[in-house]
Scaffold this motif. Structure first.
Motif, PDB file in Angstrom:
ATOM      1  N   TRP A   1      31.455  37.831  29.135  1.00 30.55           N
ATOM      2  CA  TRP A   1      31.058  37.722  30.539  1.00 30.55           C
ATOM      3  C   TRP A   1      31.224  36.291  31.065  1.00 30.55           C
ATOM      4  CZ3 TRP A   1      26.115  40.598  28.757  1.00 30.55           C
ATOM      5  CH2 TRP A   1      26.383  41.969  28.702  1.00 30.55           C
ATOM      6  N   CYS A   2      31.513  36.180  32.364  1.00 25.83           N
ATOM      7  CA  CYS A   2      31.668  34.861  32.989  1.00 25.83           C
ATOM      8  C   CYS A   2      30.296  34.159  33.040  1.00 25.83           C
ATOM      9  CB  CYS A   2      32.138  34.994  34.437  1.00 25.83           C
ATOM     10  SG  CYS A   2      33.548  36.075  34.687  1.00 25.83           S
TER      11      CYS A   2
ATOM     12  N   CYS B   1      27.103  35.500  35.196  1.00 27.17           N
ATOM     13  CA  CYS B   1      27.228  36.950  35.452  1.00 27.17           C
ATOM     14  C   CYS B   1      25.851  37.626  35.399  1.00 27.17           C
ATOM     15  CB  CYS B   1      28.138  37.567  34.390  1.00 27.17           C
ATOM     16  SG  CYS B   1      28.255  39.355  34.553  1.00 27.17           S
TER      17      CYS B   1
ATOM     18  N   ASN C   1      25.198  40.446  34.352  1.00 23.68           N
ATOM     19  CA  ASN C   1      25.017  41.275  33.154  1.00 23.68           C
ATOM     20  C   ASN C   1      24.073  40.615  32.149  1.00 23.68           C
ATOM     21  OD1 ASN C   1      26.585  43.586  33.700  1.00 23.68           O
ATOM     22  ND2 ASN C   1      28.452  42.420  33.336  1.00 23.68           N
TER      23      ASN C   1
ATOM     24  N   CYS D   1      33.168  45.570  33.127  1.00 23.10           N
ATOM     25  CA  CYS D   1      32.444  44.414  32.579  1.00 23.10           C
ATOM     26  C   CYS D   1      31.116  44.886  31.998  1.00 23.10           C
ATOM     27  CB  CYS D   1      32.216  43.379  33.670  1.00 23.10           C
ATOM     28  SG  CYS D   1      33.732  42.587  34.216  1.00 23.10           S
TER      29      CYS D   1
ATOM     30  N   ASN E   1      27.851  45.681  41.136  1.00 24.27           N
ATOM     31  CA  ASN E   1      28.340  44.325  41.451  1.00 24.27           C
ATOM     32  C   ASN E   1      29.347  44.350  42.595  1.00 24.27           C
ATOM     33  OD1 ASN E   1      30.566  45.377  40.257  1.00 24.27           O
ATOM     34  ND2 ASN E   1      30.699  43.910  38.594  1.00 24.27           N
TER      35      ASN E   1
ATOM     36  N   ALA F   1      35.333  44.866  38.601  1.00 29.12           N
ATOM     37  CA  ALA F   1      35.475  43.468  38.174  1.00 29.12           C
ATOM     38  C   ALA F   1      36.430  43.308  36.994  1.00 29.12           C
ATOM     39  CB  ALA F   1      34.106  42.898  37.821  1.00 29.12           C
TER      40      ALA F   1
ATOM     41  N   GLN G   1      23.663  43.589  41.169  1.00 27.27           N
ATOM     42  CA  GLN G   1      24.128  42.628  40.168  1.00 27.27           C
ATOM     43  C   GLN G   1      25.009  41.552  40.801  1.00 27.27           C
ATOM     44  OE1 GLN G   1      26.768  44.148  37.065  1.00 27.27           O
ATOM     45  NE2 GLN G   1      27.466  42.044  36.780  1.00 27.27           N
TER      46      GLN G   1
ATOM     47  N   CYS H   1      28.008  38.981  40.801  1.00 27.19           N
ATOM     48  CA  CYS H   1      29.299  38.787  40.130  1.00 27.19           C
ATOM     49  C   CYS H   1      29.904  37.537  40.756  1.00 27.19           C
ATOM     50  CB  CYS H   1      30.199  40.004  40.341  1.00 27.19           C
ATOM     51  SG  CYS H   1      31.906  39.728  39.821  1.00 27.19           S
ATOM     52  N   PRO H   2      29.599  36.357  40.189  1.00 27.01           N
ATOM     53  CA  PRO H   2      30.061  35.120  40.816  1.00 27.01           C
ATOM     54  C   PRO H   2      31.575  35.007  40.896  1.00 27.01           C
ATOM     55  CG  PRO H   2      28.862  34.683  38.761  1.00 27.01           C
ATOM     56  CD  PRO H   2      28.766  36.140  39.004  1.00 27.01           C
ATOM     57  N   THR H   3      32.306  35.778  40.112  1.00 30.88           N
ATOM     58  CA  THR H   3      33.763  35.644  40.093  1.00 30.88           C
ATOM     59  C   THR H   3      34.426  36.401  41.250  1.00 30.88           C
ATOM     60  OG1 THR H   3      33.665  35.404  37.721  1.00 30.88           O
ATOM     61  CG2 THR H   3      35.823  35.939  38.635  1.00 30.88           C
ATOM     62  N   TYR H   4      33.996  37.626  41.522  1.00 29.55           N
ATOM     63  CA  TYR H   4      34.708  38.428  42.530  1.00 29.55           C
ATOM     64  C   TYR H   4      33.894  38.748  43.791  1.00 29.55           C
ATOM     65  CZ  TYR H   4      38.219  38.777  38.963  1.00 29.55           C
ATOM     66  OH  TYR H   4      39.165  38.444  38.023  1.00 29.55           O
TER      67      TYR H   4
HETATM   68 FE1  SF4 Z   1      30.427  39.449  35.380  1.00 27.45          FE
HETATM   69 FE2  SF4 Z   1      31.988  39.538  37.524  1.00 27.45          FE
HETATM   70 FE3  SF4 Z   1      32.696  38.049  35.408  1.00 27.45          FE
HETATM   71 FE4  SF4 Z   1      32.749  40.697  35.279  1.00 27.45          FE
HETATM   72  S1  SF4 Z   1      34.007  39.401  36.581  1.00 27.45           S
HETATM   73  S2  SF4 Z   1      31.941  39.321  33.710  1.00 27.45           S
HETATM   74  S3  SF4 Z   1      30.971  41.285  36.524  1.00 27.45           S
HETATM   75  S4  SF4 Z   1      30.916  37.735  36.751  1.00 27.45           S
END
Ligand code: SF4
Length: 283
Positions: free
Chosen positions: A16-17, A20, A22, A51, A121, A125, A198, A200-203
């Protein structure tokens, strides 16, 4: 020896990022299981692809990973085979509302004694951020650079339209409250649906902790489905807690006439049957 959260940790490093949601969800789940004095050998966890599904490596227990959107039927099979196990089905908003929505509908209708954790999220993802039914409509995503061309689904409204016996909402940034909600879900005798907002800092970085903290508000459980629907409809305020529970409807297994009075579990009744004789017919 007293059960500890560490008893649920594995030696696999998750993917996981940083930041995240999660992490908070798994912390809450492990805390809930420890508080309920459930050991890893009491638990069946089913996952799908996503994820969230990569969490299969992050927690001890009897674990199964299935196809995208198919976490619920795995859980149903495990539960019906052996009701002594605590069965938890784990899924994301993408898998649940796209491939898996039929399983959600029938699991609610059947009221299997399972707990469903939905990691919402707001995107697919694992496949690098495509829009799901919960993505904000104006938000550019891969494949929809001008915002998605489809409408949205509010998970709470959908679930409550199906006459569930348990619906709750939690937030990955409040793991203690989420642990309490998961405990309530596991104790409920029927199909417990827990939507987890949740991060999801990435998307979906715009739905960050600041964004949620301005909107999240704890609520009391509602007496009727229509009051619960009013509560989940409003996404300007995101209400969390056990929002609706009906303890009066029997779970699926308790309604099966042919299982009444049986002392054994189905898993104990499996027999080896020699089918050579049947196969000979086709020779
Ligand atoms: Fe978590 Fe989003 Fe990274 Fe997937 S993409 S591990 S949901 S932060």
């Amino acid at each position: 020896m007293a059960l500890k959260i560490e008893d649920y940790n594995t030696n696999v490093r998750n993917t996981w990022c940083p930041g995240c949601g999660n992490f908070g969800i798994h912390m809450a789940l492990k805390q809930a299981l420890v508080d309920l004095k459930k050991t890893p050998s009491d638990i069946v966890l089913t996952f799908d692809i996503g994820c969230n599904g990569n969490g299969v490596d992050d927690i001890e227990g009897f674990r199964f990973k299935g196809l995208h959107g198919r976490s619920i039927p795995l859980a149903v099979g495990a539960h019906l085979a052996n009701r002594k196990m605590t069965v938890i089905s784990d899924i994301g908003d993408g898998g649940l509302l796209h491939e898996g929505v039929d399983h959600l509908i029938h699991a609610i209708r059947s009221n299997y004694d399972i707990t469903l954790l939905i990691h919402n999220n707001q995107n697919f993802a694992l496949t690098t951020g495509q829009a799901t039914s919960t993505t904000k409509e104006e938000k550019p995503m891969y494949a929809f650079p001008d915002g998605k061309a489809e409408g949205s689904i509010n998970i709470g409204e959908l679930v409550l339209s199906l006459n569930p016996t348990f619906f709750a909402r939690g937030y990955s940034g409040e793991p203690q409250q989420l642990a309490d909600i998961i405990k309530e879900g596991i104790k409920h005798k029927g199909f417990s649906v827990i939507e987890i907002m949740q991060v999801c800092p990435t998307y979906t970085p715009e739905s960050n902790h600041e964004w949620f903290k301005e909107r999240i508000k704890e609520t009391e459980r509602k007496a009727t489905i229509s009051e619960a629907v009013k509560c989940v409809k409003d996404m300007d305020i995101i209400y969390t807690g056990v929002i609706y529970q009906n303890k009066n409807l029997l779970d699926y297994y308790s309604r099966l006439e042919n299982r009444k009075g049986k002392k054994t579990e189905l898993v104990n009744e499996v027999k080896n049957i020699d089918i050579k004789g049947i196969l000979n017919i086709f020779e």
